[in-house]
Design a protein around this motif. Structure first.
Motif, short mmCIF file in Angstrom:
data_model
loop_
_atom_site.label_atom_id
_atom_site.label_comp_id
_atom_site.label_asym_id
_atom_site.label_seq_id
_atom_site.Cartn_x
_atom_site.Cartn_y
_atom_site.Cartn_z
N ALA A 207 0.74 -1.25 0.17
CA ALA A 207 -0.01 0.49 -0.10
C ALA A 207 0.80 0.95 -0.15
O ALA A 207 1.57 2.00 1.14
CB ALA A 207 -1.11 -0.06 1.20
N ASN A 208 1.20 1.67 -1.38
CA ASN A 208 2.30 2.29 -1.25
C ASN A 208 1.61 3.82 -0.68
O ASN A 208 2.50 4.92 -0.22
CB ASN A 208 2.48 2.58 -3.44
N PHE A 209 0.56 4.40 -1.34
CA PHE A 209 0.29 5.17 -0.81
C PHE A 209 0.34 5.71 1.07
O PHE A 209 0.27 6.75 1.60
CB PHE A 209 -1.11 5.95 -0.89
N ARG A 210 -0.46 4.38 2.04
CA ARG A 210 -0.34 4.80 3.37
C ARG A 210 0.89 5.09 3.75
O ARG A 210 1.45 4.96 4.70
CB ARG A 210 -0.67 3.36 4.14
N TRP A 211 2.19 3.92 3.33
CA TRP A 211 3.62 4.69 3.78
C TRP A 211 3.94 5.56 3.50
O TRP A 211 4.82 6.28 4.09
CB TRP A 211 4.84 3.71 2.67
N LYS B 185 -7.45 1.48 -11.64
CA LYS B 185 -6.93 0.58 -10.47
C LYS B 185 -5.57 1.00 -10.57
O LYS B 185 -4.45 1.33 -10.22
CB LYS B 185 -6.85 -0.76 -9.83
N TYR B 186 -4.86 0.24 -12.43
CA TYR B 186 -3.34 0.06 -12.69
C TYR B 186 -3.03 1.30 -13.53
O TYR B 186 -1.69 1.20 -13.68
CB TYR B 186 -3.52 -1.13 -13.56
N ILE B 187 -4.20 2.14 -13.74
CA ILE B 187 -3.50 3.73 -14.99
C ILE B 187 -2.09 3.82 -14.24
O ILE B 187 -1.30 4.54 -14.65
CB ILE B 187 -4.56 4.61 -15.13
N TYR B 188 -1.94 4.59 -12.89
CA TYR B 188 -1.02 5.12 -12.50
C TYR B 188 -0.74 3.72 -11.30
O TYR B 188 0.60 4.86 -9.69
CB TYR B 188 -1.47 5.95 -12.29
N SER B 189 -0.83 2.37 -10.93
CA SER B 189 0.12 1.30 -10.04
C SER B 189 1.43 1.87 -10.09
O SER B 189 2.15 2.09 -11.43
CB SER B 189 -0.37 0.69 -9.94
N MET C 119 -11.49 7.82 -4.77
CA MET C 119 -11.33 6.57 -5.12
C MET C 119 -10.56 6.19 -5.15
O MET C 119 -9.48 4.99 -4.55
CB MET C 119 -12.21 6.76 -6.88
N SER C 120 -8.77 7.25 -5.10
CA SER C 120 -8.15 7.65 -5.35
C SER C 120 -6.86 7.92 -4.21
O SER C 120 -7.33 9.03 -4.00
CB SER C 120 -7.24 7.63 -6.91
N GLU D 74 -5.24 0.57 -2.64
CA GLU D 74 -6.58 1.37 -3.68
C GLU D 74 -7.00 0.66 -4.49
O GLU D 74 -6.44 -0.57 -4.95
CB GLU D 74 -5.63 2.22 -4.34
N PRO D 75 -8.27 0.66 -5.24
CA PRO D 75 -8.78 2.40 -4.73
C PRO D 75 -9.41 1.82 -3.62
O PRO D 75 -9.60 0.50 -3.59
CB PRO D 75 -9.99 1.27 -5.88
#
Length: 544
Positions: A81-85, A248-252, A404-405, A519-520
């Motif tokens: 969960a990169n955004f949480r880190w 989900k994957y467009i900018y993961s 959503m993101s 995400e999402p």
């Protein structure tokens, strides 16, 4: 020292080397010349770097110490969960802007402060107008859409969409198609009530949003036969699932984007294989309609413009008289309209109804507002939206608290830039945090509480947020051009569901509104509820 003076001095040095040593050997002359030219190159390089890098005296934003060559890729691989880190890191460092290096050259610059976000999207808009290309976006969109392309391509397509698709006249022109799908939404949920079935609000909201986009772009609701109760058939379910895989994957995170020279072609995380499969699946539904429509226009069988696809096909380049868009460009404009139109409205309404069911006083207040403005003898319409301020406040609060993101689509700097007193190198990716902006405790009191009243004021409540205290439809040159359409879809869907039905949780535990780890950021468990009609029977549509 001025560059011209350096050139003069260096030239004199070279000439003096020849004139002062007429009897020197050829080897020593060549050696002196090489040393002199090398000195010129060094001086030029230093002066040029100094001239081009005025911001390099500034520090980079704070961030973790990167590994050699890899940057912080190991941390990204460990923390899925990169955004949480990232947000936890920024919290620990007590910063609202950070710099995280990935690979040897890419700097991610996450931002959770509205003032800094405005500096990027408004003050330095031109410097951050580009998008970083990734393997997934290149394969999913061929970089042929205004959201994901760069340079003149995005400007050309954005001008076209603003003039031909998102104008006020076009929105009015497409009103009946949107209204038809709002009726079908009520028809379907009412049928679930009559069958004593619980209602999967994720399915309902996504299906409604997809119906609207299908109808206004491709002129169809269903790719197959649909269902007698107005619900989605297997084709529609497959299509929507494919669209949300792209969302989900467009900018993961993909390691291949940051170590291309090492990992080119290896597809370690399987994204390349996945996007190719998804492209084929979406093409299975879109391409036959597009091809058939092109044939109809070429043969003269079709003469009237009825939807957005017709607009795309019939547009002409004023300078050449040739089609303005190629088949590939049409194909990817249609895909982008689905990507832009499905996620926000469906996610916001699912979260909002979940919050309302857990707090019945909010549901009651919204219903009372609709009853006062609309009454109970007709269905709410788009013309009523202006007066439904509490309903809009509930949706606005969900945009703030439940995006959503976690991040907006990245902005890539096209030059060295200064932001908030920090040096942002050329090629950096600025990430405006939807998650962090909406939950910033310096901006929002009690930020984790769902409180629509914080958005109520004496004027009209809008879902747009120009000050970037949260992000609904983005801002700046790359901002979403579909804010009005998104508002219509979101508010009408929410208002119809609140007006027409009383909602309750299936159990005494209420609705589980736990966030997912990754995400999402829709509810970890889809919101499923019990609906009961609250209007006279003659108000409900009897066919789809």
């Amino acid at each position: 020292m001025a560059i011209s003076a350096v050139v003069t001095e260096a030239s004199s040095t070279v000439l003096n080397t020849f004139s002062s040593t007429p009897t020197s050997t050829t080897a020593s002359t060549v050696a002196a010349l090489v040393v002199t030219l090398f000195s010129i190159i060094i001086i030029f390089s230093k002066l040029q770097r100094k001239r081009d890098s005025a911001f390099k005296n500034l520090p980079l934003p704070p961030g973790p110490a990167p590994w050699p060559l890899l940057g912080c890729i190991p941390e990204f691989l460990v923390h899925k969960a990169n955004f949480r880190w990232i947000h936890q890191l920024m919290k620990e460092m007590n910063t609202e802007i950070a710099c995280i290096r990935l690979g040897n050259n890419t700097h991610l610059v996450p931002v959770t402060c509205p003032e800094i976000a405005r500096e990027i999207c408004k003050k330095n808009d031109a410097a951050f107008a580009n998008r970083p290309p990734t393997i997934f976006t290149e394969l999913a969109t061929r970089l042929l859409t205004p959201v994901f392309s760069n340079d003149e391509q995005w400007k050309k397509l954005r001008r076209m969409l603003i003039a031909e698709v998102a104008s006020s006249a076009r929105l009015r022109w497409l009103h009946d198609k949107r209204a038809e799908e709002a009726d079908n939404l009520v028809f379907y949920v009412h049928n679930q009530c009559k069958a004593n079935k619980s209602v999967d609000l994720r399915l309902v909201t996504r299906f409604y949003a997809a119906n609207v986009i299908r109808k206004i772009t491709l002129g169809v609701r269903n790719f197959g036969k649909g269902m007698p109760d107005g619900g989605p058939g297997p084709e529609e379910l497959e299509h929507v699932e494919a669209i949300f895989v792209v969302v989900k994957y467009i900018y993961s995170f993909s390691i291949s984007d940051y170590l291309p020279s090492v990992l080119a072609g290896l597809d370690l995380d399987g994204q390349q294989k996945l996007v190719k499969q998804i492209n084929r699946l979406i093409g299975k539904y879109h391409d036959p309609i597009i091809n058939e429509r092109i044939k109809q226009w070429k043969s003269g069988e079709r003469k009237d413009i009825e939807d957005t696809l017709d607009i795309f096909i019939t547009l002409k380049d004023p300078s050449t008289g040739q089609p303005f868009l190629s088949f590939e460009e049409i194909r990817y404009q249609i895909l982008e309209l689905f990507l832009a139109g499905l996620d926000n409205p469906s996610n916001i309404v699912e979260w909002t109804l979940g919050e309302m069911i857990n707090r019945p006083e909010l549901m009651k207040k919204a219903q009372e507002e609709i009853d006062r403005v609309v009454g109970k003898d007709r269905l709410v319409q788009e013309s009523d939206i202006r007066e439904l301020n509490f309903v809009k406040a509930c949706a606005r609060e969900s945009f703030r608290l439940h995006p959503m993101s976690a991040f907006n689509i990245p902005h890539m700097s096209s030059q060295d830039t200064e932001v908030a007193g920090y040096y942002i190198p050329k090629g950096s990716q600025a990430l405006l945090s939807r998650y962090g902006l909406g939950r910033n405790p310096k901006v929002w009191a009690d930020p984790l509480k769902y409180d629509p009243e914080r958005h109520m004021n004496d004027g009209d409540v809008s879902l747009l947020e120009n000050d970037l205290r949260f992000i609904s439809f983005s801002s700046g040159a790359r901002g979403c051009i579909g804010g009005v359409m998104g508002t219509y879809m979101t508010v009408i869907m929410l208002a119809r569901l609140v007006q027409c039905f009383d909602w309750s949780a299936p159990t005494s535990k209420g609705i589980d509104l736990t966030e997912p780890d990754e995400e999402p950021l829709c509810p970890a468990i889809p919101v499923v509820a019990i609906a009961k009609p609250r209007l006279p029977s003659h108000v409900y549509p009897t066919s789809n």
